[in-house]
Design a protein around this motif. Structure first.
Motif, PDB file in Angstrom:
ATOM      1  N   GLU A  77      11.080   8.176  -5.110  1.00 19.26           N
ATOM      2  CA  GLU A  77      12.317   8.454  -4.153  1.00 19.26           C
ATOM      3  C   GLU A  77      12.115   9.859  -3.434  1.00 19.26           C
ATOM      4  N   THR A  78      11.455  10.728  -4.354  1.00 21.12           N
ATOM      5  CA  THR A  78      11.216  12.029  -3.933  1.00 21.12           C
ATOM      6  C   THR A  78      10.183  11.975  -2.812  1.00 21.12           C
ATOM      7  N   LEU A  79       9.090  11.285  -3.091  1.00 14.06           N
ATOM      8  CA  LEU A  79       7.999  11.377  -2.187  1.00 14.06           C
ATOM      9  C   LEU A  79       8.298  10.319  -0.821  1.00 14.06           C
ATOM     10  N   SER A  80       8.931   9.359  -0.782  1.00 12.42           N
ATOM     11  CA  SER A  80       9.382   8.525   0.129  1.00 12.42           C
ATOM     12  C   SER A  80      10.451   9.066   1.053  1.00 12.42           C
ATOM     13  N   SER A  81      11.000  10.255   0.565  1.00 10.86           N
ATOM     14  CA  SER A  81      12.041  10.864   1.496  1.00 10.86           C
ATOM     15  C   SER A  81      11.505  11.792   2.313  1.00 10.86           C
ATOM     16  N   ARG A  82      10.188  11.765   2.475  1.00 10.76           N
ATOM     17  CA  ARG A  82       9.472  12.361   3.521  1.00 10.76           C
ATOM     18  C   ARG A  82       9.042  11.566   4.668  1.00 10.76           C
ATOM     19  N   PHE A  83       9.362  10.344   4.420  1.00 10.05           N
ATOM     20  CA  PHE A  83       8.874   9.278   5.569  1.00 10.05           C
ATOM     21  C   PHE A  83      10.038   8.680   5.962  1.00 10.05           C
ATOM     22  N   ARG A  84       9.784   8.009   7.246  1.00 12.12           N
ATOM     23  CA  ARG A  84      10.909   7.519   7.849  1.00 12.12           C
ATOM     24  C   ARG A  84      10.930   5.815   7.268  1.00 12.12           C
ATOM     25  N   GLY A  85      12.042   5.267   7.083  1.00 13.35           N
ATOM     26  CA  GLY A  85      12.386   3.891   6.736  1.00 13.35           C
ATOM     27  C   GLY A  85      11.874   3.569   5.280  1.00 13.35           C
ATOM     28  N   ARG A  86      12.059   2.289   4.975  1.00 12.79           N
ATOM     29  CA  ARG A  86      11.703   1.627   3.470  1.00 12.79           C
ATOM     30  C   ARG A  86      10.487   1.378   3.408  1.00 12.79           C
ATOM     31  N   PRO A  87       9.768   1.407   2.363  1.00  8.06           N
ATOM     32  CA  PRO A  87       8.375   1.123   2.118  1.00  8.06           C
ATOM     33  C   PRO A  87       8.324  -0.456   2.524  1.00  8.06           C
ATOM     34  N   TRP A  88       7.006  -0.839   2.906  1.00  8.53           N
ATOM     35  CA  TRP A  88       6.710  -2.040   3.392  1.00  8.53           C
ATOM     36  C   TRP A  88       5.980  -2.668   2.173  1.00  8.53           C
ATOM     37  N   ALA A  89       5.597  -2.008   1.132  1.00 10.19           N
ATOM     38  CA  ALA A  89       4.906  -2.861  -0.075  1.00 10.19           C
ATOM     39  C   ALA A  89       4.930  -1.953  -1.095  1.00 10.19           C
ATOM     40  N   VAL A  90       4.627  -2.478  -2.346  1.00  8.89           N
ATOM     41  CA  VAL A  90       4.360  -1.479  -3.580  1.00  8.89           C
ATOM     42  C   VAL A  90       3.104  -1.954  -4.426  1.00  8.89           C
TER      43      VAL A  90
END
Length: 452
Positions: free
Chosen positions: A159-172
């Motif tokens: 959550e901390t890392l992805s907050s710097r990127f737009r939108g939801r992750p496409w895959a994990v």
């Protein structure tokens, strides 16, 4: 390496694409709208994938490589541009006629979350849609905390890392330090992961992100990352041996990661090497390689003999514990006990590695894991033993080297795993017309390729 997409039977490298549908199939009339839509999706997927993998970068190239007609290619390229997956670039060099405009895959159209979880630490990262790592974070963590606490902490870091990127992750993409049934993504009796047997990291993460999740053993992902993204990659068969808290191997043959029937190939840490009843492994059996030559067995021996080392005694007194990195740091300062333990372990691992090299005949043997923190001489020791044990034909041209991605080969492999499954031939047509895979996690997981 310009193309890494993989068919369902698990190739790392991409074979030559066949024309998708073929022009007769695309042009034939059909009253079935579903079939027509499926053909359109297949054509769009083919166009995007050829651009993504670098197999084609202009419209004429796409026509030549895909077998699709000029009009179909023009329509699908415009559609890909409108969806934000492709963009136009500069004019291509002239081939004698009208200059074509280059086309580029937009790797920044979405992002992927990845993690490599170890016995005493984990690394999380965000990658773009090319698998390039954009942000990385690392945290010391005791896996014995259990699956819920561990995954919750990984999630917080995500959550901390992805907050710097737009939108939801496409895959994990996820790597775990235990036997993983690749098809179900569940751990099976992991010897160093109490409480994790049968746990599904895929289900846990998919419930929070509604994104497809691909899970594999950590050493498989290290091998995958090293084989696909190492500056020293040579495209030859590769044997990757990790020596860290545990010991494991990843095997790449003809561009394919060898998982075995149930996903347990390469679990060399539980190879029986001694009948000494004092060498009890964490798996409960006696005489495993890990019980003799692994990070945890080396630490156990160091704690037992700590009085022989002023350096390690001082660390233990200050911190109350010893970590594998402490032994590496002490060895670099010429601590006699640390050097003795590391060199002894390296030779034991090297003897097993020599047998594997004789059996698999790789072009490259890569040594990775925490043991490298003790210095390059570990690789030199392994090199010496392996070359003295293997046959002349096996040794011919054999390269033995350390891992080259600064301990990030595992998360890099997790990114490649997730991206290539997301864009696999069996997966891409199922979401391509929406421009992203959001909201299709279960469907994509069900039809995704078994990428290796």
């Amino acid at each position: 390496m310009t193309s890494t997409a993989t068919p369902e039977e698990a190739s790392i490298s991409v074979p030559e694409r066949q024309p998708v549908g073929g022009r007769p199939m695309l042009d034939r009339p059909s009253a079935d709208g579903f079939v027509a839509a499926a053909l359109d999706s297949a054509a769009l997927a083919a166009v995007v994938d050829l651009i993504r993998t670098g197999a084609a970068d202009t419209r004429p190239d796409l026509i030549a490589r895909s077998g699709l007609g000029r009009k179909v290619v023009a329509q699908r390229v415009e559609q890909a541009i409108e969806l934000g997956l492709v963009e136009e670039g500069a004019l291509a060099p002239s081939g004698g006629g009208r200059q074509a405009r280059t086309l580029r895959f937009r790797a920044d159209a979405g992002h992927v979350l990845v993690t490599l979880i170890g016995a005493s630490e984990f690394t999380v990262a965000v990658s773009d849609l090319s698998g390039r790592l954009l942000e990385v974070a690392h945290e010391d963590w005791d896996l014995a905390a259990g699956p819920e606490a561990t995954m919750e902490r990984v999630h917080q870091n995500f959550e901390t890392l992805s907050s710097r990127f737009r939108g939801r992750p496409w895959a994990v993409g996820v790597g775990l330090p235990g036997p993983v049934d690749y098809e179900s993504a569940r751990l099976v009796a992991p010897p160093i992961m109490p409480g994790w047997d049968g746990f599904s990291a895929r289900t846990w993460l998919r419930e929070r992100y509604d994104a497809p999740v691909w899970v594999d053993n950590d050493v498989n992902l290290m091998a995958l990352g090293e084989w696909t993204r190492s500056p020293a990659r040579d495209g030859r068969d590769m044997l990757f041996i990790k020596v860290g808290t545990g010991v494991g191997a990843g095997i790449v043959v003809r561009g394919r990661l060898v998982r075995g029937e149930n996903g347990a190939a390469g679990d060399i840490g539980h190879t029986h090497i001694t009948d000494d009843p004092t060498k009890v492994c964490r798996c409960g059996k006696v005489g495993c390689l890990e019980a003799v030559a692994s990070g945890w067995s080396m630490l156990a021996e160091a704690r037992r003999r700590v009085g022989e080392s002023p350096t390690l005694s001082g660390i233990l007194e200050r911190t109350g514990t010893l970590a594998l990195g402490d032994l590496g740091a002490a060895a670099r300062r010429d601590d006699a006990l640390s050097n003795e333990l590391i060199e002894s372990n390296a030779r034991t691992v090297a003897e097993v590695a020599a047998n594997l090299v004789n059996f698999t005949n790789p072009g490259t043997l890569v040594i990775g894991g925490g043991v490298l923190r003790a210095g390059d001489r570990i690789v030199d020791d392994i090199d010496e033993v392996v070359r003295s044990r293997v046959t002349d034909l096996v040794a011919r041209g054999l390269v033995i080297r350390p891992a080259s991605l600064d301990y990030l080969e595992g998360v890099q492999g997790a990114a490649v795993l997730a991206v290539e499954n997301l864009f696999a031939p069996s997966t891409l047509p199922r979401w391509i017309e929406d421009g992203n895979p959001l909201g299709r996690a279960v469907t994509l997981q069900r039809h995704g390729a078994a990428f290796t």
